[in-house]
Design an enzyme around this catalytic site. Structure first.
Site, PDB file in Angstrom:
ATOM      1  N   SER A 133      33.500  37.860  44.971  1.00  0.00           N
ATOM      2  CA  SER A 133      33.394  39.275  45.333  1.00  0.00           C
ATOM      3  C   SER A 133      32.028  39.871  45.012  1.00  0.00           C
ATOM      4  CB  SER A 133      34.466  40.086  44.617  1.00  0.00           C
ATOM      5  OG  SER A 133      35.742  39.553  44.832  1.00  0.00           O
ATOM      6  N   HIS A 185      32.664  44.075  41.097  1.00  0.00           N
ATOM      7  CA  HIS A 185      32.242  44.548  42.409  1.00  0.00           C
ATOM      8  C   HIS A 185      31.071  45.528  42.285  1.00  0.00           C
ATOM      9  CE1 HIS A 185      36.590  43.693  43.970  1.00  0.00           C
ATOM     10  NE2 HIS A 185      35.909  42.592  43.686  1.00  0.00           N
TER      11      HIS A 185
END
Length: 271
Positions: A133, A185
């Protein structure tokens, strides 16, 4: 009518290889019943010297939903490989994918360190990051700066304006995947802006190969030193100060052995 899949794979060779690698690792993890704690990156494991987890955590996925989401987004972002006329292209993609893997992982650990040491939130000692991610969010951010008119296609039917995709996806994944790492993230987004705005620049084939060589070397040594994998040809020996290793090859019969020794410098302060 869309392009044939084989044609798209040939247009996105690096993206296709990364997706294939992550999918193969996911299959292996499922087959061997490996848990995320065995391959993920956490603050405590980083402090203990498991630096190899910086790489394994990025390439490993435990949940099939997590794998599908990341690989679907990565496939859409593979258009970067075709934008050589904009200063992007295949080499740029390979160079900065390497940077994003390492830098975003280090930034996550840095965030954990501040939260643990400064704000005394011990919860983040136990948080384990796993998945590609960070890199996906990094490329989303870079593309949003370099080509803000693009669209990000997810799962083949969801289309997001790339200019808002990093933060939209940050909220979206936090809702549908509660276990998703918000800080992971966010670190990808920060690294992406740093690259897109030129704060991190200058990568070329020389620096990429040099960086890859150091990654491989540190990966092997940390596997050995942490006791995770026993390389029979590799010997690590601390003489005086284990924090200041030097490396040399020594002869042992017909074999060559890599040995680490220490040459302390009294004028050096280690912080």
């Amino acid at each position: 009518m869309g392009k044939p899949l084989l044609y798209e794979i040939l247009e996105k060779p690096a993206t296709s290889c990364i997706i294939g690698l992550c999918s193969a690792i996911w299959f292996y993890i499922q087959k061997k019943n490996i848990g995320y704690s065995h391959v993920g990156l956490s603050y405590d494991t980083a402090v203990e010297g498991h630096h190899w987890r910086l790489i394994t955590s990025a390439l490993s996925h435990i949940s099939v939903l997590h794998l599908v989401f990341n690989m679907s987004a990565l496939w859409s972002l593979g258009v970067i490989e075709q934008l050589g006329h904009m200063g992007l292209g295949l080499e740029y993609y390979l160079h900065y994918s390497l940077v994003l893997v390492v830098l975003s992982g280090m930034l996550v650990i840095g965030m954990y360190h501040v939260l643990i040491q400064k704000f005394k939130i011990d919860y983040f000692r136990r948080v384990t990051a796993v998945g590609y991610s960070c890199v996906v969010f990094g490329w989303m951010t870079i593309l949003s700066v370099k080509q803000p008119s693009s669209k990000l296609e997810l799962f083949g039917f969801l289309s997001l304006p790339i200019s808002f995709a990093p933060f939209e996806s940050l909220i979206f994944t936090s809702i549908i995947v509660p276990q998703a790492s918000f800080l992971g993230h966010l670190s990808g987004i920060i690294c992406g802006y740093s690259i897109a705005w030129g704060l991190i620049h200058g990568m070329n084939n020389y620096w990429a190969v040099s960086m890859l060589g150091w990654i491989v070397l540190i990966f092997i040594f940390s596997l050995k030193k942490s006791g995770t994998y026993d390389f029979s040809f590799l010997e690590i020996e601390s003489v005086t100060d284990p924090s200041m290793p030097s490396v040399r090859f020594i002869a042992s019969g017909n074999d060559r052995t890599l040995q680490m020794s220490t040459l302390p410098d009294a004028s050096t302060d280690l912080v």
